[in-house]
Enzyme design. Structure first.
Site, PDB file in Angstrom:
ATOM      1  N   CYS A 251       0.903  -1.167   0.000  1.00  0.00           N
ATOM      2  CA  CYS A 251       0.000   0.000   0.000  1.00  0.00           C
ATOM      3  C   CYS A 251       0.930   1.201   0.000  1.00  0.00           C
ATOM      4  O   CYS A 251       1.154   1.837   1.022  1.00  0.00           O
ATOM      5  CB  CYS A 251      -0.889  -0.006   1.240  1.00  0.00           C
ATOM      6  SG  CYS A 251      -2.070  -1.359   1.266  1.00  0.00           S
ATOM      7  N   PRO A 254       1.694   7.731  -0.973  1.00  0.00           N
ATOM      8  CA  PRO A 254       2.495   8.421  -1.988  1.00  0.00           C
ATOM      9  C   PRO A 254       3.985   8.028  -2.020  1.00  0.00           C
ATOM     10  O   PRO A 254       4.764   8.665  -2.713  1.00  0.00           O
ATOM     11  CB  PRO A 254       2.348   9.888  -1.595  1.00  0.00           C
ATOM     12  CG  PRO A 254       2.158   9.859  -0.108  1.00  0.00           C
ATOM     13  CD  PRO A 254       1.414   8.585   0.191  1.00  0.00           C
ATOM     14  N   CYS A 373      -1.791   4.365  10.571  1.00  0.00           N
ATOM     15  CA  CYS A 373      -1.707   5.660  11.260  1.00  0.00           C
ATOM     16  C   CYS A 373      -3.022   5.851  12.010  1.00  0.00           C
ATOM     17  O   CYS A 373      -3.673   6.881  11.909  1.00  0.00           O
ATOM     18  CB  CYS A 373      -1.395   6.802  10.300  1.00  0.00           C
ATOM     19  SG  CYS A 373      -2.524   6.968   8.928  1.00  0.00           S
TER      20      CYS A 373
HETATM   21  C1  SAM Z   1      -1.589   4.760   4.653  1.00  0.00           C
HETATM   22  S1  SAM Z   1      -1.621   4.958   2.934  1.00  0.00           S
HETATM   23  C2  SAM Z   1       0.000   4.454   2.476  1.00  0.00           C
HETATM   24  C3  SAM Z   1       1.088   5.485   2.734  1.00  0.00           C
HETATM   25  C4  SAM Z   1       2.431   5.079   2.147  1.00  0.00           C
HETATM   26  N1  SAM Z   1       2.858   3.789   2.599  1.00  0.00           N
HETATM   27  C5  SAM Z   1       3.535   6.082   2.450  1.00  0.00           C
HETATM   28  O1  SAM Z   1       4.307   5.902   3.376  1.00  0.00           O
HETATM   29  O2  SAM Z   1       3.637   7.088   1.728  1.00  0.00           O
HETATM   30  C6  SAM Z   1      -2.603   3.585   2.437  1.00  0.00           C
HETATM   31  C7  SAM Z   1      -2.639   3.363   0.951  1.00  0.00           C
HETATM   32  O3  SAM Z   1      -3.340   2.142   0.722  1.00  0.00           O
HETATM   33  C8  SAM Z   1      -3.938   2.223  -0.549  1.00  0.00           C
HETATM   34  N2  SAM Z   1      -4.917   1.117  -0.644  1.00  0.00           N
HETATM   35  C9  SAM Z   1      -6.152   1.043  -0.121  1.00  0.00           C
HETATM   36  N3  SAM Z   1      -6.708  -0.152  -0.384  1.00  0.00           N
HETATM   37  C10 SAM Z   1      -5.788  -0.854  -1.088  1.00  0.00           C
HETATM   38  C11 SAM Z   1      -5.774  -2.152  -1.677  1.00  0.00           C
HETATM   39  N4  SAM Z   1      -6.809  -2.963  -1.575  1.00  0.00           N
HETATM   40  N5  SAM Z   1      -4.662  -2.532  -2.341  1.00  0.00           N
HETATM   41  C12 SAM Z   1      -3.586  -1.704  -2.452  1.00  0.00           C
HETATM   42  N6  SAM Z   1      -3.563  -0.460  -1.943  1.00  0.00           N
HETATM   43  C13 SAM Z   1      -4.640  -0.037  -1.260  1.00  0.00           C
HETATM   44  C14 SAM Z   1      -4.495   3.627  -0.584  1.00  0.00           C
HETATM   45  O4  SAM Z   1      -4.713   4.059  -1.914  1.00  0.00           O
HETATM   46  C15 SAM Z   1      -3.389   4.411   0.135  1.00  0.00           C
HETATM   47  O5  SAM Z   1      -2.511   4.986  -0.792  1.00  0.00           O
END
Ligand code: SAM
Length: 431
Positions: A251, A254, A373
């Site tokens: 996941c 950004p 978070c």
């Molecule tokens: C907490 S953010 C990640 C922040 C990132 N790891 C960083 O440090 O910059 C969670 C991310 O999970 C993605 N997401 C949500 N559901 C998902 C899925 N089923 N598969 C992959 N990504 C997913 C969202 O689009 C979002 O960008």
């Protein structure tokens, strides 16, 4: 005519609260309409209204004879903007009132000018608060459902947690250790007259005494430093990638943690960074490019690896799961109002699904770091406890710097970091 910042703040907060839009989607476009210091003022007014919403609403209710009707809602938010300025900013009251009253014109509600003026002047004249005991949601400026959850989870610390959510967060820096050691970069900051408040021992994250424009940071353009909260900087250190590892960040957008992992361990074999939102992956690509790093970036659903996985098992997996974001309210105060109590269960189910379906991609002996978070136990320690109880090949690895039993919960009132949760899971060799 110059653009009226108060009118833009009223529009922005109206869009967030009444239309359910996110601050991150609304604010940047409105900031484009103003120049110089007004960009910061607009941000301050929007953040302020969202931080103190229940209290400001309470003030308006006391001063207005009957609530403004639906088509006058933008003026209702203008009143909140006006009261916020008088109560919480150093803007002289006369300027706050006159600019706010003038905003009725661009909002096309000039006929309400006298009403706005009267309410703000009455608020200014109000000397003491009634002695009435205010409901806890107004005292602490959070929704009631959320306060109850935090009271249950942290019976002793809940007021400190809620108060920390109201604070303006500090600026934290991540040094790209490919270019400088932490000590070297601290010297560069000192030469640039940028004061450091503290350095986190475990991760080397640097907390500045005061926020500054990124362009003032030595080597920012060259990718020598990034802005990232101290709590988020624990991830790459805890994941502890080794040379030649195959790493999955499932996941990733950004891309803050993807880049940090690559900076710390450029000798890994490959980094696969996936995210379900293709648009957000552009930011991963931008960040990789600025830092001169590379990864295999794929738009995909982490809960459906059968659609994208190449059958090469991973040594390390970072699962920075989609979550309630309740640990980062101080950075995104709109979360308090956009997030509903009913969202939490759906999020825990999604986290559970991703964790369950991604686990088979980990090599025996490999490590998965589960991150959120969030500060809600159901997304964190309860989620992990349940996973371990169902998966006999999963072993919880203690995180050295914590006495907590299941993972590491960082609260937003601790070490001026965002609220984060970390759990380190190892796949047993004989699982
Ligand atoms: C907490 S953010 C990640 C922040 C990132 N790891 C960083 O440090 O910059 C969670 C991310 O999970 C993605 N997401 C949500 N559901 C998902 C899925 N089923 N598969 C992959 N990504 C997913 C969202 O689009 C979002 O960008």
């Amino acid at each position: 005519m110059a653009t009226n910042v108060r009118a833009l703040a009223a529009k922005c907060t109206y869009a967030v609260i009444d239309k359910g839009r996110s601050l991150a989607d609304e604010l940047p476009a409105l900031q484009e309409k103003v120049i110089g210091k007004d960009k910061g003022l607009l941000q301050e007014l929007c953040y302020g209204v969202l931080r103190y919403l229940p209290e400001l609403e309470h003030e308006v209710r006391q001063l207005i004879q009957k609530p403004l009707v639906a088509k006058q809602r933008a003026v209702h938010f203008l009143l909140l903007v006006g009261i916020y300025q008088i109560k919480y900013t150093r803007i002289p009251d006369h300027a706050a009132v006159s600019e706010t009253v003038a905003a009725t014109k661009p909002l096309k509600h000039q006929h309400l000018k006298a009403l706005v003026n009267g309410i703000l002047r009455n608020f200014q004249r109000k000397t003491t608060d009634n002695d009435e005991k205010l409901p806890v949601a107004i005292q602490y400026n959070h929704p009631s459902w959320f306060i109850k959850k935090i009271q249950n989870a942290y019976p002793d610390d809940w007021p400190a947690v809620l108060n920390a959510n109201q604070e303006k967060p500090p600026m934290w820096l991540r040094v790209n250790q490919q270019h400088h050691t932490i000590e070297q970069y601290l010297e560069l900051l000192a030469k640039a007259d940028i004061e450091v408040a503290s350095v986190d021992e475990f991760s080397g994250a640097i907390k500045l005494a005061q926020a500054t424009d990124v362009n003032n940071l030595p080597g920012f353009e060259l990718g020598h430093v990034s802005v990232q909260d101290g709590a988020a900087q624990q991830a790459a250190v805890l994941l502890d990638c080794q040379p030649h590892d195959n790493v999955l960040d499932c996941c990733a957008a950004p891309g803050g943690k993807t880049c940090h992992i690559l900076e710390l361990r450029p000798s890994i074999n490959a980094m696969t960074a996936i995210d379900i939102e293709e648009k957000r992956l552009l930011r991963v690509k931008d960040n990789l490019a600025r830092l001169n790093l590379s990864a295999n970036v794929i738009a995909a659903d982490a809960s459906k690896p059968e659609l994208w996985w190449d059958k090469q098992a991973y040594d390390r997996i970072l699962l920075d799961a989609p979550c309630s974001g309740t640990g980062v309210i101080r950075r995104h105060p709109d979360i308090k109002w956009l997030r509903k109590s009913t969202d939490i269960e759906a999020l825990t189910i999604l986290q559970q699904q991703i964790l369950k379906n991604i686990w088979p991609l980990l090599k025996p002996g490999g490590t998965l770091l589960y991150v959120t978070c969030s500060i809600l136990p159901e997304e964190n320690c309860e989620q992990i406890q349940q996973f371990i109880s169902k998966n006999s090949d999963a072993e919880l690895i203690a995180i050295d710097n914590t006495q907590q039993k299941i993972g590491w919960q960082i609260l937003p009132n601790e070490q001026s970091m965002d609220g984060f949760y970390y759990a380190k899971l190892k796949k047993k060799n004989n699982g």
